[in-house]
Motif scaffolding. Structure first.
Motif, mmCIF file in Angstrom:
data_model
loop_
_atom_site.group_PDB
_atom_site.id
_atom_site.type_symbol
_atom_site.label_atom_id
_atom_site.label_comp_id
_atom_site.label_asym_id
_atom_site.label_seq_id
_atom_site.Cartn_x
_atom_site.Cartn_y
_atom_site.Cartn_z
ATOM 1 N N THR A 81 29.540 -31.528 6.368
ATOM 2 C CA THR A 81 30.444 -31.644 7.505
ATOM 3 C C THR A 81 30.092 -30.670 8.625
ATOM 4 N N GLN A 82 30.783 -30.838 9.735
ATOM 5 C CA GLN A 82 30.580 -29.984 10.908
ATOM 6 C C GLN A 82 31.273 -28.639 10.717
ATOM 7 N N THR A 83 30.628 -27.581 11.180
ATOM 8 C CA THR A 83 31.178 -26.239 11.060
ATOM 9 C C THR A 83 30.609 -25.350 12.163
ATOM 10 N N THR A 84 30.894 -24.057 12.070
ATOM 11 C CA THR A 84 30.385 -23.067 13.015
ATOM 12 C C THR A 84 29.861 -21.860 12.250
ATOM 13 N N ILE A 85 29.103 -21.030 12.922
ATOM 14 C CA ILE A 85 28.637 -19.778 12.319
ATOM 15 C C ILE A 85 29.842 -18.926 11.919
ATOM 16 N N ALA A 86 30.824 -18.839 12.803
ATOM 17 C CA ALA A 86 32.011 -18.022 12.532
ATOM 18 C C ALA A 86 32.741 -18.489 11.274
ATOM 19 N N GLU A 87 32.838 -19.796 11.065
ATOM 20 C CA GLU A 87 33.536 -20.300 9.884
ATOM 21 C C GLU A 87 32.789 -19.929 8.608
ATOM 22 N N VAL A 88 31.478 -20.051 8.601
ATOM 23 C CA VAL A 88 30.697 -19.683 7.415
ATOM 24 C C VAL A 88 30.852 -18.197 7.128
ATOM 25 N N LYS A 89 30.761 -17.367 8.167
ATOM 26 C CA LYS A 89 30.929 -15.925 7.975
ATOM 27 C C LYS A 89 32.313 -15.597 7.436
ATOM 28 N N SER A 90 33.334 -16.218 8.004
ATOM 29 C CA SER A 90 34.713 -15.943 7.617
ATOM 30 C C SER A 90 35.050 -16.471 6.223
ATOM 31 N N LYS A 91 34.685 -17.718 5.953
ATOM 32 C CA LYS A 91 35.074 -18.359 4.698
ATOM 33 C C LYS A 91 34.260 -17.858 3.508
ATOM 34 N N TRP A 92 32.968 -17.669 3.700
ATOM 35 C CA TRP A 92 32.105 -17.265 2.596
ATOM 36 C C TRP A 92 31.699 -15.793 2.645
ATOM 37 N N GLY A 93 31.935 -15.115 3.760
ATOM 38 C CA GLY A 93 31.564 -13.713 3.880
ATOM 39 C C GLY A 93 30.066 -13.470 3.900
ATOM 40 N N LYS A 94 29.308 -14.479 4.268
ATOM 41 C CA LYS A 94 27.843 -14.338 4.304
ATOM 42 C C LYS A 94 27.412 -13.751 5.638
ATOM 43 N N PRO A 95 26.615 -12.694 5.625
ATOM 44 C CA PRO A 95 26.102 -12.125 6.875
ATOM 45 C C PRO A 95 25.126 -13.083 7.554
ATOM 46 N N TYR A 96 25.276 -13.214 8.856
ATOM 47 C CA TYR A 96 24.397 -14.084 9.643
ATOM 48 C C TYR A 96 23.083 -13.369 9.927
ATOM 49 N N LEU A 97 21.965 -14.050 9.698
ATOM 50 C CA LEU A 97 20.644 -13.476 9.931
ATOM 51 C C LEU A 97 20.073 -13.850 11.293
ATOM 52 N N GLY A 98 20.269 -15.095 11.692
ATOM 53 C CA GLY A 98 19.697 -15.591 12.932
ATOM 54 C C GLY A 98 19.263 -17.034 12.755
ATOM 55 N N LEU A 116 17.638 -24.081 12.949
ATOM 56 C CA LEU A 116 18.182 -23.783 11.630
ATOM 57 C C LEU A 116 18.816 -22.401 11.638
ATOM 58 N N ALA A 117 20.091 -22.323 11.275
ATOM 59 C CA ALA A 117 20.823 -21.059 11.232
ATOM 60 C C ALA A 117 20.861 -20.551 9.796
ATOM 61 N N PHE A 118 20.488 -19.284 9.606
ATOM 62 C CA PHE A 118 20.355 -18.698 8.272
ATOM 63 C C PHE A 118 21.345 -17.562 8.048
ATOM 64 N N PHE A 119 21.777 -17.449 6.792
ATOM 65 C CA PHE A 119 22.685 -16.400 6.337
ATOM 66 C C PHE A 119 22.104 -15.758 5.084
ATOM 67 N N SER A 120 22.448 -14.482 4.860
ATOM 68 C CA SER A 120 22.051 -13.811 3.622
ATOM 69 C C SER A 120 23.249 -13.806 2.685
ATOM 70 N N GLY A 121 23.148 -13.035 1.622
ATOM 71 C CA GLY A 121 24.225 -12.988 0.636
ATOM 72 C C GLY A 121 23.918 -13.940 -0.498
ATOM 73 N N GLY A 122 23.594 -13.411 -1.654
ATOM 74 C CA GLY A 122 23.198 -14.261 -2.786
ATOM 75 C C GLY A 122 21.917 -15.005 -2.444
ATOM 76 N N SER A 123 21.934 -16.301 -2.638
ATOM 77 C CA SER A 123 20.753 -17.109 -2.322
ATOM 78 C C SER A 123 20.711 -17.502 -0.853
ATOM 79 N N GLY A 124 21.701 -17.021 -0.072
ATOM 80 C CA GLY A 124 21.748 -17.309 1.355
ATOM 81 C C GLY A 124 22.332 -18.675 1.649
ATOM 82 N N ALA A 166 17.623 -20.615 0.473
ATOM 83 C CA ALA A 166 17.711 -20.457 1.925
ATOM 84 C C ALA A 166 17.255 -19.064 2.351
ATOM 85 N N TYR A 167 17.637 -18.045 1.588
ATOM 86 C CA TYR A 167 17.228 -16.689 1.950
ATOM 87 C C TYR A 167 15.708 -16.527 1.853
ATOM 88 N N VAL A 168 15.109 -17.053 0.796
ATOM 89 C CA VAL A 168 13.650 -16.996 0.661
ATOM 90 C C VAL A 168 13.003 -17.748 1.820
#
Length: 120
Positions: free
Chosen positions: A93-110, A62-70, A38-40
């Motif tokens: 399943t359904q989720t939000t940007i905030a949940e991914v950031k909070s649960k996995w600690g992945k920085p949001y890219l855009g 498509l919403a992208f996050f960094s951290g590891g392979s993203g 995903a990061y690539v």
């Protein structure tokens, strides 16, 4: 979006585990996204299609996050997304940007318009 909604499930499916970038490719009719992670994928998207830092993601974006392979997930509108693994390995399943950031600690890219190396 329709493909993602049709494949939502809470049980484990090994074919969905750790394959977020593959799943968004499938959602748009490709057998693969064409990127290794995903990061690539994010780094390969031309800047004119990216909205760095913006959390106002339209349905189908498509919403992208960094951290590891993203991580990448598809928007269904209204600040909601369909993502694999967030509610258990292999789930979709359904989720939000905030949940991914909070649960996995992945920085949001855009977010980006659907753009895949597979067709470029």
């Amino acid at each position: 979006m329709a493909w993602a909604k049709a494949h939502v499930h809470t049980g484990s499916q090994s074919g969905y585990y750790n394959l977020c970038d593959h799943l968004v490719g499938l959602a748009y009719g490709f057998s693969a996204s064409g990127s290794t992670t995903a990061y690539v994928h994010w780094t390969q998207i031309p800047s004119k299609f990216k909205h760095a830092g913006s959390t106002n993601v339209p349905a189908g974006g498509l919403a992208f996050f960094s951290g590891g392979s993203g991580h990448v997930m598809i928007s269904i509108g209204g600040g909601k997304f369909i993502s694999n693994d967030i509610h258990g390995n292999g789930s979709y399943t359904q989720t939000t940007i905030a949940e991914v950031k909070s649960k996995w600690g992945k920085p949001y890219l855009g977010w980006s318009q659907p753009w895949f190396k597979a067709n470029h």
